[in-house]
Motif scaffolding. Structure first.
Motif, PDB file in Angstrom:
ATOM      1  N   THR A  54      46.063 -32.144 -23.688  1.00 31.58           N
ATOM      2  CA  THR A  54      46.658 -31.158 -24.744  1.00 31.58           C
ATOM      3  C   THR A  54      48.206 -31.193 -24.319  1.00 31.58           C
ATOM      4  O   THR A  54      48.454 -31.667 -23.181  1.00 31.58           O
ATOM      5  N   ILE A  55      48.908 -30.549 -25.252  1.00 27.49           N
ATOM      6  CA  ILE A  55      50.232 -30.555 -24.868  1.00 27.49           C
ATOM      7  C   ILE A  55      50.631 -29.655 -23.847  1.00 27.49           C
ATOM      8  O   ILE A  55      51.353 -29.984 -22.866  1.00 27.49           O
ATOM      9  N   ASP A  56      49.788 -28.709 -23.318  1.00 25.32           N
ATOM     10  CA  ASP A  56      49.748 -27.942 -22.357  1.00 25.32           C
ATOM     11  C   ASP A  56      49.782 -28.648 -20.887  1.00 25.32           C
ATOM     12  O   ASP A  56      50.457 -28.591 -19.745  1.00 25.32           O
ATOM     13  N   GLU A  57      48.633 -29.795 -20.924  1.00 23.77           N
ATOM     14  CA  GLU A  57      48.588 -30.429 -19.928  1.00 23.77           C
ATOM     15  C   GLU A  57      49.742 -31.527 -19.526  1.00 23.77           C
ATOM     16  O   GLU A  57      49.912 -31.833 -18.599  1.00 23.77           O
ATOM     17  N   LEU A  58      50.263 -32.084 -20.715  1.00 24.63           N
ATOM     18  CA  LEU A  58      51.456 -32.941 -20.645  1.00 24.63           C
ATOM     19  C   LEU A  58      52.638 -32.123 -20.092  1.00 24.63           C
ATOM     20  O   LEU A  58      53.538 -32.716 -19.400  1.00 24.63           O
ATOM     21  N   VAL A  59      52.799 -30.657 -20.406  1.00 23.37           N
ATOM     22  CA  VAL A  59      53.807 -29.997 -20.040  1.00 23.37           C
ATOM     23  C   VAL A  59      53.560 -28.712 -19.511  1.00 23.37           C
ATOM     24  O   VAL A  59      53.613 -27.582 -20.218  1.00 23.37           O
TER      25      VAL A  59
END
Length: 137
Positions: A123-128
């Motif tokens: 997810t975006i959250d996991e990437l950032v």
């Protein structure tokens, strides 16, 4: 939005196929991205290099910026797929990740591909994980 396996595979295929359109005379490293919107539309993008390397634009940003010009907002993005010709999983650069934070919801799935046609879902959250997401941070 719950994505079906065939939707994910089609999105990844779009990212893989579009990378042939990349303009990469310096790195020779084509990247393709495909954005699935909740209404079913798909917008693709490629990396476009420039001899002034700072003017280069990545595939993910090309696709997302095109989506914005077509009137899509962060709430409209269903998923992103990224493809490149490499053995390991391709991941978005830090600039693209920051743009994703701004133009996608934190739980937006991002499908990363590798040279073995495997797909990794993040997810975006996991990437950032510690995203700079407002001027108040």
């Amino acid at each position: 939005m719950d994505l079906k396996e065939e939707q994910i595979n089609a999105l990844v295929s779009d990212a893989k196929n579009i990378k042939t359109k990349a303009y990469v005379p310096y790195s020779h490293f084509p990247v393709g991205a495909a954005i699935l919107y909740k209404n079913g539309d798909v917008i693709t993008g490629v990396n476009i290099e420039n001899v002034s390397f700072g003017a280069t634009n990545c595939a993910e940003r090309t696709a997302l910026f095109t989506g914005v010009t077509k009137g899509y907002g962060k709430e409209d993005v269903a998923a992103i797929a990224v493809s490149a010709n490499m053995e390991g999983y391709i991941t978005p650069c830090s600039i693209c990740r920051q743009v994703m934070v701004e133009l996608c919801d934190a739980d937006t799935p991002v499908f990363l591909t590798n040279g073995k046609d495997e797909i990794k879902r993040v997810t975006i959250d996991e990437l950032v994980p510690y995203a700079f997401d407002s001027l108040n941070n």
